[in-house]
Design a protein around this motif. Structure first.
Motif, PDB file in Angstrom:
ATOM      1  N   ALA A   1       0.671  -1.265  -0.187  1.00  0.00           N
ATOM      2  CA  ALA A   1      -0.007   0.062  -0.029  1.00  0.00           C
ATOM      3  C   ALA A   1       0.978   1.199  -0.073  1.00  0.00           C
ATOM      4  N   ARG A   2       0.806   2.052  -0.745  1.00  0.00           N
ATOM      5  CA  ARG A   2       1.664   3.322  -1.019  1.00  0.00           C
ATOM      6  C   ARG A   2       1.241   4.406  -0.013  1.00  0.00           C
ATOM      7  N   ALA A   3       2.250   4.552   0.792  1.00  0.00           N
ATOM      8  CA  ALA A   3       2.216   5.596   1.994  1.00  0.00           C
ATOM      9  C   ALA A   3       1.475   7.040   1.418  1.00  0.00           C
ATOM     10  N   GLU A   4       1.886   7.423   0.217  1.00  0.00           N
ATOM     11  CA  GLU A   4       1.329   8.844   0.045  1.00  0.00           C
ATOM     12  C   GLU A   4      -0.056   8.803  -0.351  1.00  0.00           C
ATOM     13  N   THR A   5      -0.685   7.629  -0.594  1.00  0.00           N
ATOM     14  CA  THR A   5      -2.197   7.494  -0.950  1.00  0.00           C
ATOM     15  C   THR A   5      -3.257   6.651  -0.081  1.00  0.00           C
ATOM     16  N   LEU A   6      -2.752   6.568   1.206  1.00  0.00           N
ATOM     17  CA  LEU A   6      -3.416   5.868   2.280  1.00  0.00           C
ATOM     18  C   LEU A   6      -4.663   6.526   2.600  1.00  0.00           C
ATOM     19  N   THR A   7      -4.507   7.801   2.604  1.00  0.00           N
ATOM     20  CA  THR A   7      -5.701   8.583   3.425  1.00  0.00           C
ATOM     21  C   THR A   7      -6.760   8.926   2.153  1.00  0.00           C
ATOM     22  N   GLU A   8      -6.330   8.647   0.852  1.00  0.00           N
ATOM     23  CA  GLU A   8      -7.265   8.862  -0.249  1.00  0.00           C
ATOM     24  C   GLU A   8      -7.951   7.508  -0.436  1.00  0.00           C
ATOM     25  N   LYS A   9      -7.675   6.363  -0.266  1.00  0.00           N
ATOM     26  CA  LYS A   9      -8.307   5.225  -0.672  1.00  0.00           C
ATOM     27  C   LYS A   9      -9.217   4.625   0.620  1.00  0.00           C
ATOM     28  N   PRO A  10     -10.561   4.564   0.447  1.00  0.00           N
ATOM     29  CA  PRO A  10     -11.356   4.339   1.444  1.00  0.00           C
ATOM     30  C   PRO A  10     -10.957   3.066   2.378  1.00  0.00           C
ATOM     31  N   SER A  11     -10.619   1.913   1.723  1.00  0.00           N
ATOM     32  CA  SER A  11     -10.087   0.848   2.395  1.00  0.00           C
ATOM     33  C   SER A  11      -9.118   0.999   3.279  1.00  0.00           C
ATOM     34  N   PHE A  12      -7.894   1.413   2.493  1.00  0.00           N
ATOM     35  CA  PHE A  12      -6.745   1.741   3.483  1.00  0.00           C
ATOM     36  C   PHE A  12      -6.892   2.823   4.471  1.00  0.00           C
ATOM     37  N   ARG A  13      -7.807   3.829   4.208  1.00  0.00           N
ATOM     38  CA  ARG A  13      -7.844   5.021   5.344  1.00  0.00           C
ATOM     39  C   ARG A  13      -8.553   4.267   6.419  1.00  0.00           C
ATOM     40  N   GLN A  14      -9.357   3.641   6.239  1.00  0.00           N
ATOM     41  CA  GLN A  14     -10.070   2.927   7.604  1.00  0.00           C
ATOM     42  C   GLN A  14      -9.271   2.081   8.104  1.00  0.00           C
ATOM     43  N   LEU A  15      -8.227   1.111   7.544  1.00  0.00           N
ATOM     44  CA  LEU A  15      -7.539   0.601   8.177  1.00  0.00           C
ATOM     45  C   LEU A  15      -6.304   1.294   9.062  1.00  0.00           C
ATOM     46  N   LEU A  16      -5.766   2.286   8.339  1.00  0.00           N
ATOM     47  CA  LEU A  16      -4.795   3.138   8.925  1.00  0.00           C
ATOM     48  C   LEU A  16      -5.349   3.782  10.176  1.00  0.00           C
ATOM     49  N   GLN A  17      -6.565   3.878  10.246  1.00  0.00           N
ATOM     50  CA  GLN A  17      -7.126   4.495  11.531  1.00  0.00           C
ATOM     51  C   GLN A  17      -7.345   3.421  12.634  1.00  0.00           C
ATOM     52  N   ARG A  18      -7.539   2.105  12.473  1.00  0.00           N
ATOM     53  CA  ARG A  18      -7.966   1.082  13.308  1.00  0.00           C
ATOM     54  C   ARG A  18      -7.191  -0.150  13.468  1.00  0.00           C
ATOM     55  N   ARG A  19      -6.556  -0.516  12.108  1.00  0.00           N
ATOM     56  CA  ARG A  19      -5.932  -1.820  11.824  1.00  0.00           C
ATOM     57  C   ARG A  19      -4.665  -1.446  11.487  1.00  0.00           C
ATOM     58  N   ARG A  20      -3.526  -1.392  12.118  1.00  0.00           N
ATOM     59  CA  ARG A  20      -2.072  -1.369  11.806  1.00  0.00           C
ATOM     60  C   ARG A  20      -1.308  -2.351  12.436  1.00  0.00           C
ATOM     61  N   CYS A  21      -0.137  -2.556  12.024  1.00  0.00           N
ATOM     62  CA  CYS A  21       0.565  -3.724  12.232  1.00  0.00           C
ATOM     63  C   CYS A  21       2.070  -3.617  11.950  1.00  0.00           C
ATOM     64  N   LEU A  22       2.906  -4.485  12.889  1.00  0.00           N
ATOM     65  CA  LEU A  22       4.317  -4.537  12.434  1.00  0.00           C
ATOM     66  C   LEU A  22       4.524  -5.664  11.697  1.00  0.00           C
ATOM     67  N   VAL A  23       5.088  -5.724  10.457  1.00  0.00           N
ATOM     68  CA  VAL A  23       5.642  -6.869   9.962  1.00  0.00           C
ATOM     69  C   VAL A  23       6.856  -7.083  10.316  1.00  0.00           C
TER      70      VAL A  23
END
Length: 225
Positions: free
Chosen positions: A73-95
């Motif tokens: 997932a591109r860092a620059e567009t995370l907040t522009e894409k609904p699916s990634f934006r929601q996960l950025l807010q509530r479902r983050r992880c360390l790989v």
């Protein structure tokens, strides 16, 4: 993009470094590839390493067979894409990783092969890549499918000569905890290229090209003629 990486640290090292317990069925990998179950730490259970499948399958997907499963997932567009934006807010992880591979394209006009490089920290210690995760539930069977994707950013000086993207390496324990924490500053400020002077790279052989190969030969130095 980031399409292959390694995670070979023994369990005691991992547990001390990330303050999380390792699952009994976790195994070292010299060639982690999409669709495999790989170790991550979620913000929901930060004291536990879990095995999730690489390739994000969002919870809202209706047909898993037809769904696109992004591995990055591109860092620059995370907040522009609904699916990634929601996960950025509530479902983050360390790989969890200790190096990653990238393929250098041949020079313009050249017919040579893409040359794989292994990129790691100068200390050769394990690190965490910033990721997003989700759980898809099969409505017929009730089976839960946990998956993740790795966030990428623009390349630093080391990576620029190899590829135009690199995974986001979180710079130390404080940043890892901030990424997992539900409060604090905006998460996107962490999604920057890692310091090039703290990294190193070398070329490896063609064994890494196939995800069927998964032993130390994949990470061994190799000089291309």
């Amino acid at each position: 993009m980031c399409g292959r990486y390694t995670f070979t640290a023994p369990a005691p090292v991992v547990e001390a470094r990330f303050e999380a317990t390792m699952p009994a069925d976790a195994a070292p990998t010299f060639n982690a590839a999409p669709s495999q179950r790989l170790p991550i730490i979620t913000n929901a259970e930060p004291g536990k390493v879990q095995l999730f499948q690489w390739g994000l399958l969002p919870a809202w997907v209706k047909d898993a067979q037809k769904a696109n499963r992004p591995i990055n997932a591109r860092a620059e567009t995370l907040t522009e894409k609904p699916s990634f934006r929601q996960l950025l807010q509530r479902r983050r992880c360390l790989v969890l990783a200790d190096s990653f591979y990238e393929w250098e394209r041949p020079a313009a006009g050249s017919k040579g092969p893409k040359i794989p490089h292994r990129i790691l920290l100068r200390t050769e210690q394990p690190f965490a890549l910033a990721g997003l995760w989700d759980e898809w539930v099969n409505r017929e069977t009730g089976e839960v499918h946990p998956t993740f994707t790795i966030i990428t950013t623009e390349p630093n000086e080391l990576m620029a000569g190899i590829h135009d993207r690199m995974p986001v390496i979180l710079p130390g324990r404080e940043a890892e905890l901030q990424w997992l924490d539900d409060g604090g500053a905006a998460k996107t400020q962490l999604l920057r290229p890692y310091h090039a002077l703290d990294m190193k790279q070398y070329t490896v052989g063609s064994q890494v090209n196939s995800p069927g190969n998964n032993d130390s030969a994949c990470a061994a130095p190799f000089t291309w003629s």
